[in-house]
Design a protein around this motif. Structure first.
Motif, short mmCIF file in Angstrom:
data_model
loop_
_atom_site.label_atom_id
_atom_site.label_comp_id
_atom_site.label_asym_id
_atom_site.label_seq_id
_atom_site.Cartn_x
_atom_site.Cartn_y
_atom_site.Cartn_z
N PHE A 201 3.06 33.59 20.14
CA PHE A 201 4.39 34.06 19.72
C PHE A 201 4.84 33.32 18.46
CE2 PHE A 201 9.01 33.47 20.03
CZ PHE A 201 9.41 34.79 19.99
N PHE A 202 4.66 32.00 18.51
CA PHE A 202 5.07 31.20 17.34
C PHE A 202 4.24 31.59 16.12
CE2 PHE A 202 6.78 27.68 20.21
CZ PHE A 202 8.06 28.20 20.09
N VAL A 203 2.94 31.82 16.36
CA VAL A 203 2.10 32.22 15.23
C VAL A 203 2.62 33.51 14.62
CG1 VAL A 203 -0.18 33.04 14.59
CG2 VAL A 203 0.05 31.04 16.03
N MET A 204 3.04 34.42 15.49
CA MET A 204 3.58 35.68 14.97
C MET A 204 4.81 35.45 14.12
SD MET A 204 3.46 38.37 18.01
CE MET A 204 2.00 38.48 18.96
N VAL A 205 5.69 34.61 14.64
CA VAL A 205 6.93 34.38 13.90
C VAL A 205 6.62 33.74 12.55
CG1 VAL A 205 9.13 33.25 13.94
CG2 VAL A 205 8.21 34.18 16.02
N ALA B 278 3.88 34.00 10.97
CA ALA B 278 3.24 34.99 10.12
C ALA B 278 4.27 35.90 9.48
CB ALA B 278 2.25 35.81 10.95
#
Lengths: 615, 166, 105, 394
Positions: free
Chosen positions: C68-72, C74
């Motif tokens: 989730f953090f990676v998505m944010v 990104a």
């Protein structure tokens, strides 16, 4: 009991005035400043009334400030009888001087700034007095130093004021350095800084006949005291500190802050009692300072300088008292001195105010008609400081001199002579200012009632203050000295009267005699007038060499040659040399870099994965 | 059923990823990437990560890639040109890549052998409720920090994009 | 419907590795800045897949949180990165990555 | 019965009903618009133009399928299918009623129940931008490109307030599944005010509903937000270059999106299949409505406005009466009543769509974006904050 409220009021006053005082009118600013001190005074009174008789110290723990291993410093405030005396002096005299300052500062710029600093000072002073451990006390100690700096440099546009402020600050740093070292040693020795715990720890140790660790601690703390309380050799800042406004001189540099050293020595008396060597040092430094400063005071022409040296001299008295073990006498003198010296400064301030800023005694004279209230109150103060019965100074000075008489006669004699000199220079100033003919040009007038009212109150206190039997009040913690010695009393009063008579003869009856006396002792007079050239000696012995070392060794040598040229530039040259080789790699193509990164991460994964990272 | 789904969508993902690096026009690459992301979302669902799957669609598919497509359309980016630069990448790249893939596969298969088999529905941990609870308890600080990061990114993008270049 | 044996988790990880390597390859061999940027997103996605897979293996949802953090991140990265690309395009008039090398000169 | 078979049946039913709805929605729109503008609308094909949708389909299917020469062929051909496929997906998770038992098998009136249904709809909506954007770009036509860019920018912009405002009912329901959200709105305040989300205490979501509807208009590119296909500026926007069946795909996608989003609005704010009146009275409502319709049709048949009405209206009347009888039977009532309520709410919202189309003028593009970012977005945010606050307090 909420002891924290006592220092809180001045702090609030400081914050209000400091943050928004510029926008408020003068009455609002003064109402906040005085209201906060008055609240603090009344609350202190209420606390003391509620706690009295304060047979055991009452302390409150608020939070743990520092917790590190065995070392534990709490934010604790406490009240015992000694603190009670100091509380009332700080808030009471502080209140009077605040009121006085309304009139005195009425036409000065930075009115709100003055009062916010003043409140801050009272806050820190209360913290110092109420702290129940050395570190918290040191916070107050540094805080009052800061306020002293700010207020001495109040007229910071004048070069002499900012110089004086710097001098006060730097000289105090030397003392504070000693204080810090003393604290470190105390921590190392007792593993605590709490007064009660140190006292308990010390009680199990024997009295040190020769110099030992307790002696070292006490001497280091005393270095701090010499800085704060202007003793030899660190007294030089106090006369210069008169560059500040006169209420500052009265409150900070006469009544409260400079006595912090005496208070501190008394507070840790349990340490000093275990270190007789240190006590001797304290007493000797005290008595030498007393006569040394008094002798300079005789020749000064600036009215505030006279009183400044007088303060140094009287502080010497107090240290003489505490050094001799007569702690209650020292505190007693501290109190009476707060009354009459504050009164002297305020009176001097009233004169200066009345003469439009004139401070030179040679340009005064004959003011007793123009300023009757100042005249009378200053007279009372002069009598008090001269130790004439029944004024307050008589009792406290007598207590110290009696102790000296029974301990070491030579100190007593020096003390007695100092008493005479004190009486002489104080009355010299009084006579020069209020008798004879007016030698100035400004039209003299009496000060406004906001200034004369504190003068009258303080005069009453200076007159009857001796009847507050402080030694008896403190006797549970600090045993009463031996019986009053009638001989010592008579001798000291005698010297005082002699001093007054000589002053009256030289400056009222035959003014010419003073000049011929000056001429007769020309060299000596010049020496004393220039304060024994102590400032110049310090300049030559300490300041110049330091400057030389700093500029030639540290600046030119270490900084420019070693650091700048060799290390910094040399390193840069070496790196540039290597860089000219390695920058071939810098192709500017992101994809090449990415390939390198790929190779590197491949290496890392191989190493980690094959050499045991992955199980 | 889920095996079939995995095989289909894994093939789709790899095919799309290959298409991404083989196509010469950016917009083809962008659409291939969207394909990869959508198939990954299905795989997430198979792994019991329903919230992450939806977030993948919304954030990556709906926000990030739309931005890409937008920028490509705005700049009317054409096909790529050949470039003779970056000789190092040209020559050292292929062997390094092959080696990298081999090492990764080898390590996964050798070093982590005892892995579960994936059966759809045996574990549904990634519900919105669980994720929310973790985010607001254990990962509260990272969550707040990342929201500040997003804010700063927004401001940075606005500043960068609105700057007039003369 | 043919019955197939269930898939081991390592297949997911291998898929993730393959996607990652393809992302690296895209980074190395594409010349348009935008495509290079997309390759980075592909790598991030591959890593996300491995996060979720490990989450499944460990029965903990921490991996989900990470992805989730990676998505944010990104998303933030895409916003700023594309703004930078736009600025580069405005300044240089090109999107070829090899031509943006003024740091060298 | 096994799971796949039930699912297949449900899919067939839903698909059939949905496609029919789409086709006739267009007829309804033309009719309603015509009456708003004091016209009669389609009238020639079939009674009251009822066969018009079929005729339209035939027309579009048999038209020449033009492929302009300079288009990017793959994307040009793919865009309409992306659009229509994504538009049709979302209906699969919309529940039309509560759990029912048919021939001993319990099932939901829903094709598939997804735990994160709301997120699923949002995800599909997020992806569906590509259909429009790609269509605009691949047409290689500046009007199309501008239309596509506008449309995608508009959809992205309005997605924000839409998403924010959806969160509030989610907070009230504490669930992401549409079925649970629908169930959570059962019950009545004081015995007669339905506990739907727009009336839901502590903070009524009526504001949220209004914001949602505005954003929904923009999401579906409908008047007053139909800038992407503003014919006076952009010819026909992103589908300028499309003809025949590909054009029909876009058309269908638009209507499918309308239906889906009104379904979502119904579920989130209007209580889904929950009736407007408490239990005993609500059962009479459909009966009464259809009886009334039947009587009305008979009256019209007695005094026909046109010649043909003499034969058509009795048929309608009979159909309405049959429905009324159907609703009066207990078992059918049990199955059909929720669908009736759901359909009537969706129908009302769709009518509002058409009504607005017949009433309001179009926004200017900058006004549109300004409205989204400086008014709608803050409003949605405030609505969310207030709701969250009240939910946290009570």
């Amino acid at each position: 009991m909420h002891l924290w409220l006592i220092p809180l009021f001045p702090l609030i006053g400081f914050l209000l005035n400091g943050l928004w005082g510029k926008r408020w009118s003068k009455p609002v600013v003064s109402a906040i400043a005085i209201g906060s001190i008055a609240a603090s005074f009344l609350y202190a009174l209420a606390v003391i009334a509620k706690l009295s008789p304060i047979d055991t110290p009452y302390s409150e723990h608020y939070f743990t400030w520092i917790q590190s291993g065995f070392f534990n410093v709490g934010c604790d405030l406490f009240v015992d009888r000694l603190t009670a005396v100091m509380l009332l002096i700080v808030t009471g005299v502080g209140l009077l001087i605040h009121i006085y300052a309304i009139g005195y500062m009425a036409h000065e710029g930075g009115y709100y700034r003055f009062f916010s600093y003043f409140n801050l000072f009272v806050f820190f002073m209360l913290l110092l007095v109420m702290a129940s451990n050395l570190l918290l006390m040191f916070v107050g100690w540094e805080g009052v130093g800061l306020c002293s700096y700010l207020l001495v440099g109040f007229y910071f546009l004048e070069e002499f004021a900012s110089n004086a402020a710097n001098k006060a600050f730097i000289v105090n740093r030397i003392g504070d350095f000693g204080f810090s070292l003393g604290m470190f040693l105390a921590v190392a020795t007792f593993h605590t800084l709490d007064f009660g715990q140190i006292a308990a720890a010390v009680a199990t140790l024997p009295v040190e006949a020769k110099a030992g660790v307790i002696t070292a601690i006490t001497l280091l703390l005393f270095v701090g005291a010499t800085g704060k309380s202007a003793q030899i050799p660190l007294y030089v800042w106090l006369p210069d500190a008169m560059a500040g406004p006169t209420p500052v001189s009265a409150l900070i540099h006469a009544a409260t802050m400079v006595t912090a050293g005496v208070y501190m020595v008394t507070r840790v008396s349990f340490l000093y009692l275990h270190a007789p060597v240190a006590m001797n040092v304290v007493a000797i430094v005290g008595v030498l300072t007393a006569i040394f400063a008094a002798s300079i005071g005789i020749t000064q022409n600036d009215i505030k300088k006279v009183f400044a040296y007088s303060t140094v001299s009287q502080l010497g008295y107090m240290f003489l008292g505490v050094g001799l073990g007569a702690y209650s006498a020292g505190i007693f003198h501290l109190m009476t001195h707060a009354f009459f010296k504050a009164l002297l400064f305020l009176g001097a301030g009233s004169v200066i105010h009345g003469l439009g800023g004139e401070q030179d005694l040679r340009h005064m004279g004959g003011l007793r008609k123009a300023m009757p209230i100042t005249f009378v109150t200053l007279g009372v103060a002069s009598l008090a400081i001269s130790g004439i019965p029944p004024f307050s100074g008589f009792f406290s000075k007598d207590a110290i001199l009696s102790a000296a008489y029974s301990h070491s006669p030579w100190m007593f004699w020096i003390g007695a002579i100092t008493a005479g000199m004190t009486a002489f220079y104080v009355f010299r100033a009084w006579f020069l200012a209020f008798f004879g003919v007016y030698r100035g040009h400004h039209h003299a007038h009496e000060s406004p009632s906001s200034m004369t009212l504190p003068l009258i109150v303080l005069a009453i206190l200076a007159a009857v203050g001796g009847f507050f039997n402080i030694p008896r009040w403190l006797s549970p913690a600090y045993p009463l000295a031996e019986n009053e010695n009638a001989v010592a009393m008579i001798i000291s009063v005698f010297f005082g009267v002699i001093g007054i008579v000589v002053a009256a003869y030289l400056y009222v009856i035959r003014p010419a005699a003073a000049d011929s006396l000056k001429a007769a002792f020309g060299r000596l007079y010049t020496l004393v007038l220039n304060k024994y050239y102590v400032d110049e000696i310090y300049q030559a012995l300490i300041v110049r060499p330091l400057e030389a070392i700093s500029s030639f060794v540290l600046w030119r040598g270490v900084d420019e040659t070693l650091i700048d040229t060799t290390l910094v530039n040399g390193l840069a040259r070496v790196i540039r040399g290597w860089g000219s080789i390695f920058r071939q790699w810098q192709s500017g193509s992101i994809r090449n870099y990415a390939t390198w990164i790929l190779a590197g991460s491949l290496l890392v994964i191989l190493v980690l994965g094959l050499a045991g990272g992955g199980r | 059923m889920d095996t079939l789904l995995f095989i289909v969508f894994a093939i789709v993902a790899v095919a799309c990823a290959l298409n991404l690096i083989l196509q010469s026009h950016p917009i083809s690459s962008a659409l291939s990437l969207i394909g990869v992301m959508c198939s990954l979302a299905v795989l997430y669902l198979l792994l019991g990560a329903e919230f992450i799957a939806m977030a993948q669609m919304i954030v990556y598919g709906g926000a990030v890639m739309v931005l890409f497509v937008f920028v490509i359309m705005l700049m009317n980016a054409g096909a790529e040109k050949r470039s003779g630069k970056s000789w190092f990448a040209q020559f050292a790249g292929p062997p390094l890549l092959v080696l990298f893939a081999a090492v990764l596969a080898f390590l996964i298969l050798r070093a982590v052998p005892k892995l579960r088999t994936v059966e759809f529905g045996t574990w549904v941990g990634g519900t919105a409720e669980h994720i929310g609870q973790m985010l607001f308890t254990e990962y509260l600080l990272p969550f707040e920090v990342i929201s500040i990061l997003i804010l700063i990114a927004i401001m940075g993008a606005v500043v960068l994009a609105s700057k007039e270049i003369d | 419907m043919p019955h197939l044996p269930p898939v081991p988790l390592s297949w997911y990880l291998v898929l993730s590795a393959i996607l990652f390597v393809l992302g690296v390859a895209g980074f190395l061999y594409r010349k348009s800045i935008i495509t290079v940027f997309m390759s980075i997103e592909l790598m991030l996605n591959a890593v996300n897949l491995s996060f979720v897979s490990f989450s499944y293996q460990l029965r903990r949802i921490d991996g989900h949180i990470y992805s989730f953090f990676v998505m944010v991140v990104a998303a933030a990265e895409a916003a700023v990165g594309l703004a930078i690309i736009l600025t580069v395009f405005k300044n240089r008039g090109t999107l070829q990555i090899d031509e943006v090398d003024s740091m060298k000169r | 019965m096994n799971f796949f078979l039930i699912s297949l049946i449900k899919i067939v039913i839903v698909f059939g009903v949905f496609m029919t709805t789409l086709a006739y929605l267009q007829w309804v729109e033309r009719k309603v618009l015509a009456h708003i503008q004091s016209r009669t609308g389609p009238l020639r094909v079939g009674p009251h133009g009822l066969m018009q949708p079929l005729a339209d389909v035939f027309k579009l299917l048999t038209k020449e399928d033009l492929l302009p020469p300079y288009v990017n062929r793959i994307f040009y051909l793919g865009a309409p299918f992306i659009a229509v496929a994504l538009a049709l997906i979302s209906i699969s998770i919309i529940p039309f009623g509560p759990e029912i038992a048919v021939a001993g098998t319990r099932t939901y009136m829903q094709v598939g129940d997804v735990n994160v249904g709301v997120l699923f709809v949002l995800a599909i909506a997020a992806i569906s931008v590509y259909g429009v954007a790609l269509a605009g770009w691949s047409s290689n036509n500046k009007y199309s490109l501008l239309g596509g860019l506008r449309s995608s920018a508009q959809m992205i912009s309005y997605e924000l307030p839409l998403t924010l405002v959806i969160v509030s009912p989610l907070l009230l329901a504490n669930h992401l599944s549409f079925r649970e959200i629908g169930n959570s709105q059962a019950g009545y305040y004081l015995g007669f005010i339905p506990r739907w989300n727009i009336f839901q205490m502590p903070f009524p979501q009526i504001f949220g509903f209004i914001i949602f509807m505005i954003a929904a208009f923009a999401e579906t590119n409908r008047i007053p937000f139909d800038l992407p296909e503003a014919e006076n500026e952009l010819v026909a926007g992103f589908h300028t270059e499309y003809s025949s069946m590909k054009f029909a795909c876009f058309f269908m996608a638009e209507y499918a999106n309308m239906v889906t989003i009104t379904c979502v609005a119904t579920l989130l704010f209007l209580g889904g299949w929950q009736p407007l009146f408490p239990a005993p009275y609500s059962n009479y409502v459909p009966v009464a409505v259809f009886l009334f319709a039947g009587v009305l049709c008979f009256l019209h048949a007695v005094r026909p406005a046109r010649k043909r009405d003499r034969y058509t209206f009795p048929v309608f009347a009979l159909a309405a009466l049959a429905l009324a009888i159907l609703f009066a039977l207990p078992w059918f009532q049990f199955v059909l009543a929720p669908i009736f309520w759901f359909a009537s709410k969706v129908g009302f919202l769709l009518f509002t769509y058409i009504w607005v189309r017949g009433t309001l003028p179009r926004f200017r593009y900058d006004q549109l974006m300004h409205f989204a970012w400086t008014f709608l977005f803050p409003c949605a945010l405030i609505n969310l904050l207030l709701t969250a606050l009240f939910v946290a307090i009570f």
